[in-house]
Each structure stands twice: as structure tokens, then as C-alpha cells.
Design a protein around this motif. Structure first.
Motif, short mmCIF file in Angstrom:
data_model
loop_
_atom_site.label_atom_id
_atom_site.label_comp_id
_atom_site.label_asym_id
_atom_site.label_seq_id
_atom_site.Cartn_x
_atom_site.Cartn_y
_atom_site.Cartn_z
N GLU A 1 0.84 -1.21 0.00
CA GLU A 1 0.00 0.00 0.00
C GLU A 1 0.87 1.25 0.00
OE1 GLU A 1 -2.65 -0.14 3.38
OE2 GLU A 1 -3.73 -1.85 2.54
N ALA A 2 1.92 1.24 0.80
CA ALA A 2 2.81 2.41 0.90
C ALA A 2 3.49 2.67 -0.45
CB ALA A 2 3.85 2.19 1.99
N ILE A 3 3.89 1.60 -1.13
CA ILE A 3 4.56 1.77 -2.43
C ILE A 3 3.56 2.21 -3.49
CG2 ILE A 3 5.78 0.55 -4.28
CD1 ILE A 3 7.06 -1.19 -2.07
N MET A 4 2.37 1.60 -3.47
CA MET A 4 1.38 1.91 -4.51
C MET A 4 0.79 3.31 -4.35
SD MET A 4 -0.20 -1.67 -5.64
CE MET A 4 -1.50 -0.73 -6.28
N ALA A 5 0.96 3.90 -3.19
CA ALA A 5 0.52 5.28 -3.03
C ALA A 5 1.43 6.23 -3.81
CB ALA A 5 0.50 5.65 -1.55
N LYS A 6 2.61 5.72 -4.19
CA LYS A 6 3.60 6.56 -4.88
C LYS A 6 3.73 6.26 -6.37
CE LYS A 6 5.00 8.66 -1.15
NZ LYS A 6 4.76 10.09 -0.98
N THR A 7 3.37 5.08 -6.79
CA THR A 7 3.52 4.71 -8.21
C THR A 7 2.35 3.85 -8.66
OG1 THR A 7 4.80 3.41 -9.80
CG2 THR A 7 5.08 2.83 -7.49
N ASP A 8 1.94 4.03 -9.92
CA ASP A 8 0.84 3.20 -10.44
C ASP A 8 1.37 1.97 -11.17
OD1 ASP A 8 1.86 4.25 -12.73
OD2 ASP A 8 0.03 5.26 -13.38
N LEU A 9 2.70 1.75 -11.12
CA LEU A 9 3.32 0.56 -11.70
C LEU A 9 3.03 0.44 -13.20
CD1 LEU A 9 2.28 -1.92 -8.84
CD2 LEU A 9 4.44 -0.70 -9.03
N ALA A 10 2.82 1.59 -13.84
CA ALA A 10 2.37 1.59 -15.24
C ALA A 10 3.39 0.95 -16.19
CB ALA A 10 2.06 3.01 -15.68
N GLY A 11 4.67 0.96 -15.83
CA GLY A 11 5.67 0.40 -16.73
C GLY A 11 5.75 -1.12 -16.70
N TRP A 12 4.91 -1.74 -15.91
CA TRP A 12 5.04 -3.19 -15.70
C TRP A 12 4.10 -3.97 -16.59
CZ3 TRP A 12 8.68 -5.90 -13.54
CH2 TRP A 12 8.44 -7.23 -13.18
N THR A 13 4.61 -4.93 -17.36
CA THR A 13 3.74 -5.66 -18.28
C THR A 13 3.75 -7.17 -18.04
OG1 THR A 13 5.57 -5.77 -19.84
CG2 THR A 13 3.99 -3.98 -20.16
N LYS A 14 4.42 -7.61 -16.97
CA LYS A 14 4.53 -9.06 -16.74
C LYS A 14 3.35 -9.63 -15.96
CE LYS A 14 9.46 -9.10 -17.27
NZ LYS A 14 10.67 -8.76 -16.56
N GLY A 15 3.32 -10.95 -15.88
CA GLY A 15 2.21 -11.62 -15.22
C GLY A 15 2.41 -11.80 -13.73
N THR A 16 3.65 -11.61 -13.24
CA THR A 16 3.91 -11.76 -11.80
C THR A 16 3.98 -10.38 -11.14
OG1 THR A 16 6.25 -11.86 -12.35
CG2 THR A 16 5.15 -13.95 -11.90
N CYS A 17 3.84 -10.37 -9.83
CA CYS A 17 3.78 -9.11 -9.09
C CYS A 17 5.12 -8.37 -9.12
CB CYS A 17 3.37 -9.39 -7.65
SG CYS A 17 3.41 -7.93 -6.61
N PRO A 18 5.11 -7.10 -9.55
CA PRO A 18 6.36 -6.33 -9.61
C PRO A 18 6.94 -6.06 -8.22
CG PRO A 18 4.48 -4.90 -10.01
CD PRO A 18 3.96 -6.31 -9.98
N LEU A 19 6.08 -6.07 -7.21
CA LEU A 19 6.55 -5.72 -5.87
C LEU A 19 7.16 -6.91 -5.14
CD1 LEU A 19 3.93 -3.19 -4.47
CD2 LEU A 19 5.83 -2.86 -6.05
N CYS A 20 6.43 -8.03 -5.10
CA CYS A 20 6.92 -9.15 -4.27
C CYS A 20 7.25 -10.39 -5.09
CB CYS A 20 5.90 -9.49 -3.19
SG CYS A 20 4.50 -10.49 -3.76
N GLY A 21 6.94 -10.41 -6.38
CA GLY A 21 7.24 -11.58 -7.21
C GLY A 21 6.16 -12.65 -7.17
#
Ligand SMILES: [Zn+2]
Ligand SMILES: [Zn+2]
Length: 281
Positions: A162-182
Motif C-alpha cells: 500500500e505504501a509503495i502503490m501510493a507513490k507509483t501506479d506501476l504503469a511500466g510493468w507488463t509481466k504476469g507476476t507481481c512487480p513488488l513481491c514476485g
């Protein structure tokens, strides 16, 4: 940890729990799964209020740059209080045992793990880092206990996400696994703009993903994807005929409330049965 006194009531908690109670009334067959979910939610909320922010730079440019070398959230960033971890792990195992979600052997293994102050951090770290990394395995003492660890670690992981997602919308990420925790997605939501947003099964991070690509094997051949809706049209399943895996989605295009993964996960248990009947896993 000591039992916290009168945790502050949380809007999202009461709303999710109200939805769960309504679900149980409508579908009594789901009663035990609902009761377990309510217990886990209450436990997780109580612990989450005590978790501090992750020790990662919470600045948009820095976080977006980390997307090039995932996972963004490393184990070392998690502010783990091992007393809290032991408490939530034991309580989770106990709730799951009460509702027959784990067997007595696994319950005893969790208890033994909680008593081993040196081993517990090693096992939890190996569980965290095994996600999305085919070269890494969970420590033998944790093998088979993944469902318990997943629930127990949720307050720590979701708070950090939640703390990270309040700062970025992760828009550059196109993979199927979670960019934050894998971790892998375990639910999705279809937005009114007909986009599909995946939701991580571990930290609940959300990221946009192609509507008709399989997040598990990246198969993008539409003729080898099967999609079907629940009878009420509220949920969809996207199943892959290459890897045989499927992902459930909440269709928010005609919905009266936003997606609630903890509620929708239980509400779609009958849909899981339908998918498995068709040979998907
Ligand atoms: Zn995640
Ligand atoms: Zn696939």
C-alpha cells in the motif's frame, strides 16, 4: 505480541465483513469458508495497525526505476517484528485448523516452527524469495505450509505494498507476476473501461495486464484461451489451454461495489469447482 486493546474500527474491514456475512446468508454452503475468512481478516487488520512502513525509499522516480530490477520489495525491506510474526502465524494456523483448512500434522509443524527462533526467519525468508524465482525453493521446514504463511504474512506485505502503490501506479510493468513481491496474481478485476487489473495473491498490489494473455505462461493465442462467466455475470474466468491454469476476475462493469479480493475469493469457490471440472488448475 500482547493482545492489542480496542483496535480502531476500519471502514474497509467492516464493509468486507458485512459483505461476507451477506454472502453466508445467501449461500449457506459457503458458511465455513466465510467464517474462516472473517477470522483471518480480523486478525490481519489487528496486526496490520502495528506494522511500520517498509524501509524502502518511498519516492516515485526511485520506485519506477526499481521496476527494471524486480522484485521492488525485498525481504530486507519488510519491517518484521518476530514476536508479531509468531503471534499471527500461530493464530492463523489455529483458525485454519478449526475450519479444517489444514490438517493436524501441518498445525503441529507451524507450532514447532514458531518455537524455533533461529529457524523461523530462515523459513519465512525462503518462502518470500521463492516466488517468481524458479532457482529458489522454500526451506524444507516450510514446504507444504505455504497457505498458512501466505495468510500470516499478509499484514506485513499488504502494508508495504500500500505504501509503495501510493507513490507509483506501476504503469511500466507488463509481466504476469507481481512487480513488488514476485508473487502470482490470484484475482483480477475488469474495469468499466474493459481493462484487466491483476491483484497479487500475496501483497495485493495491482497492475494492468493484457485482457487476453495468460499471466502464468504469457500465452497470447486467443484460440487457446477460454473465458466464461458465472451465472449472474458478476465474475469471469480466463483459462489457458496451454498451461491449463485459470484466473478469476470480478467484472466491475455492472457492479454495485468495488472488487474485494477476500470476499470475491470466497464467493467464487463454486466457480473454482466449475473450472476444475473442465480440467483447469
Ligand atoms: Zn505481490
Ligand atoms: Zn497459460
Amino acid at each position: 505480541m500482547a493482545e492489542p486493546h480496542n483496535p480502531p474500527p476500519q471502514r474497509s474491514e467492516s464493509r468486507e465483513i458485512a459483505e461476507l456475512r451477506r454472502l453466508k446468508q445467501e449461500q449457506p454452503d459457503l458458511g465455513s469458508a466465510v467464517d474462516l475468512q472473517i477470522e483471518l481478516l480480523q486478525l490481519q487488520r489487528r496486526v496490520q495497525t502495528r506494522v511500520s512502513l517498509p524501509s524502502i525509499r518511498l519516492d516515485r522516480d526511485y520506485l519506477n526505476e526499481q521496476l527494471t530490477k524486480p522484485p521492488v520489495l525485498r525481504f530486507e525491506h519488510l519491517p518484521l517484528d518476530w514476536g508479531d510474526v509468531r503471534f499471527v502465524l500461530r493464530s492463523t494456523a489455529s483458525a485454519m485448523r478449526t475450519h479444517d483448512a489444514i490438517d493436524s500434522d501441518d498445525f503441529r509443524r507451524v507450532d514447532a516452527l514458531c518455537r524455533n527462533g533461529a529457524r523461523l526467519p530462515v523459513v519465512v525468508k525462503s518462502w518470500y524469495e521463492a516466488a517468481g524465482n524458479p532457482a529458489a525453493n522454500i526451506h524444507a521446514d516450510g514446504a507444504g505450509l505455504e497457505p498458512v504463511l501466505l495468510q500470516a504474512m499478509r499484514p506485513f506485505l499488504t502494508k508495504a505494498a500500500e505504501a509503495i502503490m501510493a507513490k507509483t501506479d506501476l504503469a511500466g510493468w507488463t509481466k504476469g507476476t507481481c512487480p513488488l513481491c514476485g508473487g502470482e496474481p490470484d484475482f483480477a478485476v475488469i474495469t468499466p473501461a474493459a481493462e484487466r487489473i491483476l491483484i497479487c495473491g500475496r501483497c495485493s498490489a495491482r497492475w494492468r495486464f493484457h485482457q487476453l494473455t495468460c499471466p502464468f505462461c504469457m500465452n497470447a493465442d486467443r484460440t487457446r484461451m477460454t473465458s466464461f462467466a458465472s451465472r449472474d455475470g458478476q465474475y469471469r474466468i480466463h483459462a489457458c489451454d496451454v498451461c491449463q491454469r485459470y484466473l478469476k476476475a470480478y467484472d466491475a462493469r455492472h457492479a454495485s461495489r468495488p472488487v474485494m479480493p477476500t470476499v470475491d475469493g470466497v464467493a467464487t469457490l463454486p466457480l473454482d469447482a466449475a473450472a476444475m471440472q473442465r480440467g483447469y488448475k
